[in-house]
Every structure is written in C-alpha cells, then in structure tokens.
Design a protein around this motif. Structure first.
Motif, PDB file in Angstrom:
ATOM      1  N   ASP A  38       0.772  -1.110   0.215  1.00  0.00           N
ATOM      2  CA  ASP A  38       0.142   0.275  -0.036  1.00  0.00           C
ATOM      3  C   ASP A  38       0.710   1.231  -0.009  1.00  0.00           C
ATOM      4  O   ASP A  38       0.511   2.369   0.576  1.00  0.00           O
ATOM      5  CB  ASP A  38      -1.030  -0.241   1.173  1.00  0.00           C
ATOM      6  N   VAL A  40       2.041   3.457  -2.432  1.00  0.00           N
ATOM      7  CA  VAL A  40       1.383   4.563  -3.223  1.00  0.00           C
ATOM      8  C   VAL A  40       0.337   5.004  -2.411  1.00  0.00           C
ATOM      9  O   VAL A  40       0.352   6.597  -2.502  1.00  0.00           O
ATOM     10  CB  VAL A  40       0.992   3.886  -4.507  1.00  0.00           C
ATOM     11  N   VAL A  41      -0.615   4.272  -1.824  1.00  0.00           N
ATOM     12  CA  VAL A  41      -1.847   5.184  -1.365  1.00  0.00           C
ATOM     13  C   VAL A  41      -1.420   5.480  -0.169  1.00  0.00           C
ATOM     14  O   VAL A  41      -1.675   6.911   0.239  1.00  0.00           O
ATOM     15  CB  VAL A  41      -2.844   3.951  -1.220  1.00  0.00           C
ATOM     16  N   ARG A  42      -0.498   5.125   0.789  1.00  0.00           N
ATOM     17  CA  ARG A  42       0.029   5.686   2.109  1.00  0.00           C
ATOM     18  C   ARG A  42       0.732   6.962   1.645  1.00  0.00           C
ATOM     19  O   ARG A  42       0.534   8.054   2.315  1.00  0.00           O
ATOM     20  CB  ARG A  42       0.812   4.549   2.971  1.00  0.00           C
ATOM     21  N   GLU A  43       1.556   6.903   0.781  1.00  0.00           N
ATOM     22  CA  GLU A  43       2.536   8.077   0.378  1.00  0.00           C
ATOM     23  C   GLU A  43       1.509   9.475  -0.031  1.00  0.00           C
ATOM     24  O   GLU A  43       1.737  10.364   0.121  1.00  0.00           O
ATOM     25  CB  GLU A  43       3.284   7.571  -0.883  1.00  0.00           C
ATOM     26  N   GLN A  44       0.663   9.034  -1.008  1.00  0.00           N
ATOM     27  CA  GLN A  44      -0.509  10.161  -1.422  1.00  0.00           C
ATOM     28  C   GLN A  44      -1.211  10.505  -0.288  1.00  0.00           C
ATOM     29  O   GLN A  44      -1.602  11.852  -0.343  1.00  0.00           O
ATOM     30  CB  GLN A  44      -1.247   9.484  -2.430  1.00  0.00           C
ATOM     31  N   ALA A  45      -1.476   9.768   0.710  1.00  0.00           N
ATOM     32  CA  ALA A  45      -2.408  10.320   1.893  1.00  0.00           C
ATOM     33  C   ALA A  45      -1.548  11.172   2.671  1.00  0.00           C
ATOM     34  O   ALA A  45      -2.241  12.341   3.151  1.00  0.00           O
ATOM     35  CB  ALA A  45      -2.968   9.130   2.443  1.00  0.00           C
ATOM     36  N   ASP A  91       9.753   1.645   0.706  1.00  0.00           N
ATOM     37  CA  ASP A  91       9.213   2.953   1.235  1.00  0.00           C
ATOM     38  C   ASP A  91      10.476   3.788   1.892  1.00  0.00           C
ATOM     39  O   ASP A  91      10.814   3.486   3.044  1.00  0.00           O
ATOM     40  CB  ASP A  91       8.192   2.665   2.216  1.00  0.00           C
ATOM     41  N   ARG A 367      -1.524   6.954 -10.216  1.00  0.00           N
ATOM     42  CA  ARG A 367      -1.856   5.798  -9.920  1.00  0.00           C
ATOM     43  C   ARG A 367      -0.657   4.670  -9.614  1.00  0.00           C
ATOM     44  O   ARG A 367      -0.777   4.028  -8.898  1.00  0.00           O
ATOM     45  CB  ARG A 367      -3.073   4.926 -10.788  1.00  0.00           C
ATOM     46  N   GLY A 369       2.343   5.816  -9.310  1.00  0.00           N
ATOM     47  CA  GLY A 369       3.348   6.138  -8.179  1.00  0.00           C
ATOM     48  C   GLY A 369       4.793   6.025  -8.261  1.00  0.00           C
ATOM     49  O   GLY A 369       5.769   6.186  -7.319  1.00  0.00           O
ATOM     50  N   ARG A 372       7.150   8.790  -6.569  1.00  0.00           N
ATOM     51  CA  ARG A 372       7.479   9.028  -5.236  1.00  0.00           C
ATOM     52  C   ARG A 372       9.017   8.708  -5.102  1.00  0.00           C
ATOM     53  O   ARG A 372       9.540   9.345  -4.170  1.00  0.00           O
ATOM     54  CB  ARG A 372       6.468   8.133  -4.501  1.00  0.00           C
TER      55      ARG A 372
END
Length: 409
Positions: A38, A40-45, A91, A367, A369, A372
């Motif tokens: 997760d 990509v989702v965590r970094e964008q949040a 990460d 999407r 990512g 990042r």
C-alpha cells in the motif's frame, strides 16, 4: 595521503546472543513486502505514520540494535544497515524514519556514561520507544539553562526527523553557562514541547519530520547524553564515530531508493504495461536504449554499493578499536563514508529520474506512483547535500585536512 582500505576479516557484532542476522533480514523483507502493498496509497495520503511505526514495532525491528541481554534483538550495525536499505527500497520515508530511530537511540552508547546508556536502552526496549530528533548544528541553537531544580530547554528546532510520531527526541542544545553544545533526550509529551508538521515537503512525507518548539521544558542532568564539542580535548575519536555511523545510514537509505525504483521499473517493463500508450515511445524489454539504460543504472548502483560496503567495514573496524582509535584513523574512515555518500547520492538521483524516462509517459500516472521515488530521493538529498562531502574528500586528498565532525540532519 590515501584513504583507508577496506579491512579484511569478519564483521564485528555488538551482541551474538540474539536471533541472528538471517532472522532479522527475513523480518525486514517481510515488513518491506507489507509496506510495498500500500506504499502508493499511504504516500499520497501523507498522514503521520503511526500505523507504519506500529508495523515496525510489531516486527521487533525497533529494538534490533539493543543487546539481547537488555531485552533487544542483539543485532549489529551490519544487520541494521541492511534492514534500513531493505525497508527503504519499499518505502524511502519509512526507511529514513527507521534509520533515524536506530541512530538516535544508539548514540547514547558513544556520548554518555555506560550505566546511563544501559538504563536508557532498557527502558526504551521495555516501552518500545520510537526515537526521533536531530543532532546536527542549527542556528539559532536550542538553549539549555540552569534553574533551581536542574535545567530548562528553550528554542525552536526547525526540523526534527520523526518528530510527529516519536516517543523520545534526541536534540542538540547549547549550555547557557559554558557555551558547550550537548546532546540530550526529551520526552515530547512534556509540557512546553510542541511539534508541528509545518515542513510540508514534496517527498519523504511519511518520515514524520517537523519543527519542535521547546518552552521552558524541564531537563534533568540524566537527560544530558554528552558533549558535542568538536575540539579534540572534548570529543574522543571513538565518540566522533557517531558522525560516520549516522551518515552511513543515509548511504543505505539512498541505495535502497535506487534499488527499489529499479526493481519496480524492471517488473513494469517485463509485464509490458508501457504498451498501453502507443502514441509515445515505448520502452520494451527488447529496446536497445532501454537495455543500455538499465545496464548503466545497474553499474552505477552496484558501484555505489561496493563503495558502501568498504565504508561499512571501515566503520565497524573503527568501532571495534574502541579507545585505541586515533584521530588520523577516524579521519580516513570519515572520508571513506563521504565518498560512499557521494556515490550513493548520484545513484539515487540518476536511478529515480531516469527510471521515469525508461517507462515513458505511463510513469506520469499518479496511480502507479513511480514519482514517489524521485520525490523521496530528491528531498533527502536536499536535506543532506553531497557537495559538502565532495569538498571534504578533495580537501583530505589534496591537503590532508581532517573532515569536520558532521552529524546527519
């Protein structure tokens, strides 16, 4: 004057009674795989990484460097460096958070009385502290003044890694009575400590960095870890090793980012997903330009990795020499680490930028990512610029000048 060659022989370990390096590397890979699912989702949040710290805590990685006799993992720096690199590949921000924790929680061993260091490690292990902070010099400095019961700390630290999630902060302050810079540990839950995520970086968003305000925060004598003065009468060669030990964590972080983006780009190229956008140049696995680019980046990263291994051996050898370590030997170790920093910085920046070109227009997709990696690497190298390290290497090679005592941000 030459740079110290990499010493031969086995690595030195702090404690051999723990589960062993193989166990911790397996745990690191499992944790990295979990973070990657997760990422990509965590970094964008961009939320403070309390959940990520919980994952590290549950895995046992937070206490890796604590001797097994004190309830920790009994790991050594060779293992800790490998763990940070493994986590950073998945990460980069959490890799930085973990590296900062290792350095800050371990630094008491070099800077303070052994009995106090043992008490700190025992409590840190029992309560599963996550450490943050920063011991690098800053202006204006935090001020430590005496009062009737001990000391009080005042001032603002403009950036402290992990500040938003840390259970303890290790910070640098200047004593008002003597002008001596010292390292001290502060509980961020104390009255007068206010953390703020105002840094708002475009990368390393999950490293939980931010500013910290200290307003008449009580500090006891046992909270003062030791001197950070740079003159030879105050700082021994062994205590000076805090600098290359901490900076080598930055090397592993950069190499992890480089290896992480290359691994993801390779999987993407192999899957042929770049063919989704036929109007743009496509980097297929058979494209000679793509193969050349992967070859160049692989050589660049492997070369930096080899230099990092030499620096790691030199650092471990310096720590093993203990009080027998001399200033000249320390200088050679510090320069070798500076060389590794420069090589790893180039590898991280080149790999994270050129991977986008290899993948093509699809790399612009939020999407996926891929951006990042570049943002994380560039943010880290802005906080830890390589130009100063190159100057130190040149000054040592040409003039024999000892590098300054520099702690990571």
């Amino acid at each position: 004057m030459g740079v110290a060659p990499a010493p031969s022989g086995p690595d030195y370990e702090l404690d051999r009674t723990g589960p062993g390096s193989a166990h911790w590397l397996r745990v690191a890979r499992e944790t990295a795989d979990d973070l990657a699912t997760d990422a990509v989702v965590r970094e964008q949040a961009g939320k403070p990484p309390f959940d990520e710290v919980s994952r590290l805590r549950e895995s046992g990685l937070l206490t890796l460097l604590v001797p097994a006799g004190l309830g920790g993992g009994g790991g050594d720096w060779t293992t800790a460096y490998a763990v940070v690199r493994e986590i950073a590949a998945a990460d980069g921000a959490i890799g930085q958070l973990l590296g900062c924790h290792y350095f800050m929680s371990w630094s008491a061993r070099l800077l303070t009385d052994p009995a106090l260091a043992v008490r700190l490690e025992q409590r840190s292990t029992a309560e599963q502290w996550c450490w943050g902070g920063g011991l690098a010099r800053q202006e204006p400095a935090l001020a430590l003044a005496r009062n009737a019961t001990g000391y009080v700390l005042n001032g603002r630290q403009s950036y402290a890694a992990g500040a938003l999630v840390a259970d303890r902060l290790a910070v640098r302050a200047v004593r008002a009575d003597t002008g001596e810079p010292v390292a001290l540990v502060v509980d961020p839950a104390l009255p007068g400590v206010v953390t703020d995520g105002d840094a708002d970086p475009f990368g390393q968003r999950l490293a939980a960095g931010g500013s910290v305000e200290f307003d008449s925060v009580p500090v006891s004598a046992q909270d003062i870890l030791g001197s950070l003065a740079v003159d030879e009468d105050a700082l021994s060669p062994l205590a000076s090793m805090a600098s290359p030990v901490g900076r080598l964590l930055s090397v592993q972080l950069r190499l992890g980012m480089a290896e992480g983006v290359l691994a993801e780009a390779r999987e993407y190229s192999r899957a042929g997903l770049s063919h989704w956008h036929p109007d743009w140049p496509v980097g297929s696995p058979q494209d000679p330009q793509v193969l050349t680019a992967y070859g160049e980046l692989t050589v660049l990263t492997r070369s930096a990795s080899a230099l990092a291994d030499q620096a790691r051996h030199a650092v471990l050898d310096g720590l093993a020499r203990g009080e027998d370590l001399g200033y000249e030997e320390y200088a050679e170790i510090s320069v070798l680490v500076a060389m590794a920093e420069a090589a790893a910085s180039k590898a991280a920046q080149e790999c994270t930028a050129r991977a986008l070109d290899i993948i093509g227009a699809r790399s612009a997709s939020a999407r996926l990512g891929f951006d990042r990696f570049w943002r994380n690497a560039r943010t880290h190298t802005l906080y830890e610029p390589v130009a100063h390290r190159l100057r130190d290497v040149g000054d040592y090679f040409l003039n024999g000048a000892h590098p300054p005592f520099v702690l990571p941000v």
